[in-house]
Design a protein around this motif. Structure first.
Motif, PDB file in Angstrom:
ATOM      1  N   UNK C 242       0.828  -1.310  -0.089  1.00 18.49           N
ATOM      2  CA  UNK C 242      -0.069   0.051   0.106  1.00 18.49           C
ATOM      3  C   UNK C 242       0.939   1.304   0.137  1.00 18.49           C
ATOM      4  N   UNK C 244       1.143   5.730  -0.399  1.00 15.21           N
ATOM      5  CA  UNK C 244       0.604   7.039  -0.172  1.00 15.21           C
ATOM      6  C   UNK C 244       1.453   8.086  -1.074  1.00 15.21           C
ATOM      7  N   UNK C 245       2.669   8.343  -0.251  1.00 12.81           N
ATOM      8  CA  UNK C 245       3.475   9.502  -0.958  1.00 12.81           C
ATOM      9  C   UNK C 245       4.240   9.079  -2.108  1.00 12.81           C
ATOM     10  N   UNK C 247       7.260   8.652  -2.423  1.00 11.84           N
ATOM     11  CA  UNK C 247       8.627   9.194  -2.526  1.00 11.84           C
ATOM     12  C   UNK C 247       9.373   9.052  -0.985  1.00 11.84           C
ATOM     13  N   UNK C 249       8.614   8.877   2.270  1.00  9.18           N
ATOM     14  CA  UNK C 249       8.495   9.773   3.379  1.00  9.18           C
ATOM     15  C   UNK C 249       7.535   9.193   4.256  1.00  9.18           C
ATOM     16  N   UNK C 250       6.487   8.659   3.758  1.00  4.67           N
ATOM     17  CA  UNK C 250       5.063   8.506   4.608  1.00  4.67           C
ATOM     18  C   UNK C 250       5.152   7.019   5.301  1.00  4.67           C
ATOM     19  N   UNK C 251       6.232   6.309   4.839  1.00  3.08           N
ATOM     20  CA  UNK C 251       6.462   5.216   5.798  1.00  3.08           C
ATOM     21  C   UNK C 251       5.798   3.875   5.445  1.00  3.08           C
ATOM     22  N   UNK C 252       4.890   3.719   4.690  1.00  8.08           N
ATOM     23  CA  UNK C 252       4.026   2.621   5.014  1.00  8.08           C
ATOM     24  C   UNK C 252       4.482   1.507   3.923  1.00  8.08           C
ATOM     25  N   UNK C 254       7.375   0.300   3.613  1.00 12.34           N
ATOM     26  CA  UNK C 254       8.780  -0.325   3.912  1.00 12.34           C
ATOM     27  C   UNK C 254       8.754  -1.829   4.058  1.00 12.34           C
ATOM     28  N   UNK C 257      14.654  -1.638   5.852  1.00  9.42           N
ATOM     29  CA  UNK C 257      14.924  -0.307   5.479  1.00  9.42           C
ATOM     30  C   UNK C 257      14.837   0.187   3.950  1.00  9.42           C
ATOM     31  N   UNK C 259      12.248   1.107   1.158  1.00 12.21           N
ATOM     32  CA  UNK C 259      10.778   1.657   0.641  1.00 12.21           C
ATOM     33  C   UNK C 259      10.543   1.153  -0.541  1.00 12.21           C
TER      34      UNK C 259
END
Ligand SMILES: Cc1cc2nc3c(=O)[nH]c(=O)nc-3n(C[C@H](O)[C@H](O)[C@H](O)COP(=O)(O)OP(=O)(O)OC[C@H]3O[C@@H](n4cnc5c(N)ncnc54)[C@H](O)[C@@H]3O)c2cc1C
Ligand code: SF4
Ligand code: SF4
Ligand code: SF4
Ligand code: SF4
Ligand code: SF4
Ligand code: FES
Lengths: 322, 301, 279
Positions: C242, C244-245, C247, C249-252, C254, C257, C259
């Motif tokens: 899933x 969102x960003x 780029x 940043x948003x973390x989901x 990962x 380490x 992304x």
């Protein structure tokens, strides 16, 4: 170094407010509505300072729902000044900066950061759950601050660290006097005293392995997200469109990796469906993966997650500190 | 029989896990297996309502027989959950503990004023009549009950579990306390504007972490309306108007169900007076002629 | 490609064409999207395997693999109807406005693969990034060795880009199309993609295999590639999380380490092997 007699505190805040949006510490958060004397006494608010540069709800842009067009309004913010922000909260912002500036620059964060002046204050009275010294900062860490202050008896002594900081002190110059040698000495003493008071742990991050037993503590986790919302370095967010009648806004809003919906895919598959997976992700991100990426921990030692976890799950315990 | 003996017996009888408390100072919930039976404790710091775990991550379906430790207030949740068919009665063994009241650990630390965490083995805490006795490394402190007790305990009508399979300790024979909605009445005596102002100030603080929902043993819908996107009942933006919407939905979904365990208020990181809101609804319900929480009391089996 | 100064601000675009790919309870449509600004469109360069965020005002954004080759004058995406954004896209008509952010992700390391034989293994809608890759390879045929193409879907109705696939079958020496179960009139392979892979049995010598599809298929394809002698460094796949960003940043998204939105979605199996809980 300059000094302000505490008797002049009200005038000092007043002068600053003429030019800046002055935020300072209340019990709950950083607010423009604070009590001058209390703000100096409260160690840190429940919420961290991150929302000044990374607000919980932040409009990215507006849109017109009828014409289906994006409306970007670049509004000029006046400068914010964070008064008496503590070392660990500034450290939190330094950590966020790494994330938001890596590879692709996040302009919303960068603008806010550019627009904020940090007048930090050393902690004279660390609290029970402070453990900043175990994650390589001190109660008098200054990096990222523009002005660094220490409260010494009846005065506050200042050290300007940046050009912006010098300007701030210039602004209030009429209230300042030179700090005495005694005061400067005393400040150093206070710094060391505070440093010794902070509880120090020998963290053992090598126990944070994928299959470690430490994750069993997740059995009692409520997935409540408090630890992430209060944490100065947690930065998960969601982006959503919110509609009103003719217009709407794309906003970004804090999210939490402790929520199960966070990673739920449209197909129904969820790679972190269980609390164990989520707790492990949060802790390993801070202490293993962030370290791999930036060579430091994504933790400031502020102790908020330890103090406010409703079921007493302690990072310190997980890291083998006790 | 004390708690550990009771638990041992239950493990022998086929209970797989007991959700109980561990620690003396550093008190936490524990999902104890048979080999951890010695960790189980109960003292005045056992504040958590453990019944919340029964409806979490499909736990009851994964285990055949679960023991759960409940105080008087927590036991009411079990009745309510059974009433709603949240799980079947024979899945759980209710270990009831008559309770003299619980306290917030921070209050103790504040009172003792020592700058450190206490080790579990150097810390003892217990009720002695109307006094709380705390012993730390041989040093002993005493606090009067009225000063230190949690608010909810001061008006607790059910110190004895209202449902249990086994009882640990003796039933409490004390004059019945009564919830008289004092705090609610105080608010109600204010003018409309004053009331509005009071609540606005509180709702403004909410960070919508939904911890109050997650900790509530009676908020266990699989698909919570708050996460539904279509129709969207509450927008995600954290702003006063949406916060109000959230709190009204929460309060009304719990009307006549909330058992007053106070967990929501306890966990709120920004200290919203959620019990006051719940009590207000409870009083309203009562004034309408429903009893706010009055179910037949079932003792043992 | 010049990145927008504000990485969250999408480019205005419109839908130039819509084509039904699969009619099902989870229908798939292919959208041809063009950026409003011609100059931007010309400069919109990307690598096969990269993705775009496509958004509809008032609904939100979702990420899709780019299906068109880098040199096309448009961006094509194939979208399966799943939730809010994908449903809104399916309800769009030609000419409707959409907004595009990207390109997102790392893309396939096509330069590294020069001089090698290429094995493409796709399942269902997973064909989209491989379609982009296939056309890229066609355009640079001299730089690559032999090409093997395996594509499968549940039934003949679930095949995406049907015409094109049959065209590829006519053109290429080794193109294998399979469906999971027998159907009347179907004369090609029947069976799961991993099994067809074993039948085709491409040689690992100087080859790379790229696979994309449902996670379960990927797992078995990788297992079978092993059996055929492919080393982890010769196997590439794309992951889905899933997002969102887009780029980092948003973390989901990962995995440890890494992304997926930024360091992926393309990973070599050599990298994935070292990661816990990839799917
Ligand atoms: C790298 C990458 C490449 C991809 N490439 C493609 C591609 O080429 N083609 C393609 O089709 N897909 C692709 N996807 C998948 C695609 O991004 C998702 O299908 C898409 O994001 C779904 O978005 P949505 O808005 O339609 O669903 P959403 O509505 O955002 O669904 C998200 C979540 O919300 C829930 N939800 C959905 N609807 C509702 C509702 N009405 N009420 C409450 N909850 C709801 C769902 O359960 C889901 O978990 C790709 C994904 C990735 C990560
Ligand atoms: S992890 Fe906990 S202690 Fe560390 S910075 Fe975040 S809230 Fe503070
Ligand atoms: S953690 Fe350190 S820097 Fe933060 S408040 Fe405590 S003593 Fe100060
Ligand atoms: S605060 Fe505690 S209970 Fe809540 S999500 Fe974090 S670890 Fe879990
Ligand atoms: S716990 Fe408190 S802050 Fe969190 S949602 Fe509930 S009321 Fe709001
Ligand atoms: S609403 Fe609060 S007091 Fe009522 S049952 Fe839920 S957690 Fe307990
Ligand atoms: S989608 Fe936000 S970090 Fe990957």
């Amino acid at each position: 170094m300059k000094a302000l007699d505490k008797a002049n505190l009200d005038k000092f805040v007043e002068l600053l407010s003429e030019e800046f949006n002055v935020y300072s510490i209340t019990d709950t958060d950083f607010s423009t509505d604070f009590d001058n004397n209390k703000a100096l006494e409260i160690l840190k608010p429940i919420k961290s300072a991150k929302e000044i540069v990374f607000p919980q709800t932040e409009p990215l842009f507006k849109f017109d729902l009828v014409g289906k067009e994006i409306v970007v309004n670049e509004k000029q913010n006046s400068t914010n000044l964070m008064l008496w922000i503590k070392p660990c909260d500034v450290r939190g912002i330094n950590i966020l900066k790494k994330v938001f500036e890596k590879d692709v620059k996040d302009v919303y964060f960068a603008n806010k950061l550019n627009n904020t002046i940090f007048v930090g204050l050393a902690c004279n009275n660390p609290s029970r759950n402070c453990f900043c010294t175990s994650v390589s900062i001190t109660p008098y860490y200054k990096e990222g601050m523009d002005v660094f202050a220490t409260s010494v008896n009846g005065a506050i002594i200042f050290e300007a660290l940046t050009e912006k900081g010098k300007e701030v002190l210039e602004k209030v110059n009429s209230l300042l006097r030179d700090a005495t040698k005694d005061e400067v000495e005393k400040a150093k003493e206070i710094h060391l005293q505070a440093e010794n008071k902070v509880r120090r742990y020998n963290f053992n991050t090598s126990r944070l392995t994928w299959d470690s037993d430490v994750w069993r503590i997740s059995e009692i986790c409520l997935s409540c997200g408090i630890c992430t919302y209060l944490c100065p370095t947690c930065h998960c967010f969601d982006i959503i469109d919110e509609n009103y009648v003719y217009e709407g806004e794309r906003i970004r809003i804090w999210d939490s990796c402790m929520y199960s919906e966070y990673t739920l895919q449209a197909s129904g598959h969820n790679p972190r469906a269980y609390r164990l997976q989520r707790l492990r992700n949060r802790i390993m991100h801070k202490f293993v993966w962030f370290k791999e990426m930036f060579d430091e921990y994504a933790c400031t030692g502020c102790g908020r997650c330890v103090s406010y976890c409703p079921v007493n799950i302690s990072l310190i315990e997980i890291l083998g500190g006790v | 029989m004390d708690l550990v003996e009771v638990a041992k017996k239950l493990f022998d009888e086929g209970v797989e896990v007991i959700i109980g408390y561990q620690g003396n100072f550093n008190v936490k919930p524990i999902f104890a297996k048979a080999n951890e039976v010695d960790k189980l404790t109960f003292n005045p710091l056992c504040i958590y309502n453990l019944t919340n775990y029964l409806t979490m991550e499909g736990f009851v379906d994964k285990v055949d027989k679960i023991g759960v430790v409940v105080k008087g207030c927590d036991s009411k949740t079990i009745l309510q959950l059974l009433d709603e068919n949240a799980f079947s009665r024979d899945k759980i063994v209710v270990i009831g503990i008559p309770c003299n009241g619980v306290i917030d650990v921070n209050k103790i630390v504040e009172e003792i004023g020592e700058f450190r965490e206490f080790k579990d083995n150097e810390f003892k805490i217990k009720w002695e009549g109307d006094e709380l006795v705390v012993e730390v490394n041989g040093k002993s402190y005493k606090f009067p009950k009225d000063k230190i007790l949690l608010e909810k305990c001061k008006v607790c009508e059910t110190p004895n579990p209202v449902v249990y399979d086994v009882l640990v300790g003796n039933l409490i024979q004390q004059p019945h306390r009564k919830e008289e909605f004092k705090a609610v009445k105080e608010i109600e005596s204010l003018s409309l504007e004053q009331r509005w102002e009071f609540w606005i100030k509180e709702f403004e603080k909410c960070i919508r972490c939904y911890a109050c929902r997650n900790v509530c043993p009676l908020c266990y819908c699989e698909s919570c309306v708050l996460e539904r996107l279509e129709p969207e009942f509450v927008r995600r933006a954290v702003r006063l108007d949406e916060n109000i919407a959230y709190h009204l939905i929460r309060a009304y979904h719990l009307a006549n169900r909330c058992v007053g365990c106070g967990e929501c208020e306890r966990v709120c990181p920004v200290n919203l007076p959620l019990s006051l809101l719940n009590k207000k609804v409870a009083k309203e319900v009562k004034d309408l002629g429903f009893s706010e929480f009055l179910k037949p009391i079932e003792v043992g089996r | 490609m010049v990145l927008q100064l504000n990485p969250y601000l999408p480019y205005p675009a419109y839908i130039r064409g819509i084509r039904d790919e699969v009619l099902d309870k989870r229908p798939i449509k292919t959208f041809t999207i063009e950026l409003k600004d011609e100059k931007l469109m010309k400069n919109f360069t990307f690598k096969p395997g990269q993705c775009v965020m496509v958004g509809i005002i008032g609904v939100g954004e979702a990420i899709f693999a780019i299906a068109s080759p880098p040199n096309a004058d448009c961006i094509e995406i194939s979208v399966m109807k799943m939730g809010r954004v994908t449903t809104a896209l399916h309800n769009c008509n030609v000419g409707d406005k959409v907004f595009v952010r990207g390109p997102i992700g790392n893309g396939f390391p096509v330069e590294e693969w020069e001089g090698k034989n290429i094995v493409l293994i796709a399942g269902g809608i997973g064909i989209t990034p491989l379609r982009s890759l296939y056309y890229y390879i066609c355009d640079n045929r001299g730089k690559y060795g032999e090409l093997t193409f395996i594509y499968g879907a549940r039934s003949s109705k679930d095949l995406c880009f049907k015409e094109e696939i049959f065209e590829i079958e006519r053109k290429e020496k080794t193109c294998h199309i399979t469906i999971d179960f027998e159907e009347e009139g179907w004369t090609r392979h029947v069976g799961f993609v991993p099994d067809v892979l074993m039948k085709v049995s491409p040689s690992p010598k100087n080859s790379v295999a790229i696979t994309c599809g449902p996670p379960i298929m990927i797992r078995y394809v990788i297992q079978n590639l092993h059996k055929l002698g492919f080393k982890p460094s010769q196997i590439y796949t794309t992951l889905e999380k899933r997002m969102k960003c887009g780029i980092g940043k948003c973390g989901r998204c990962n995995i440890g380490s890494l992304y997926v939105c930024k360091d992926g979605p393309v990973f070599s199996y050599e990298t994935l092997q070292k990661l816990p809980e990839v799917f």
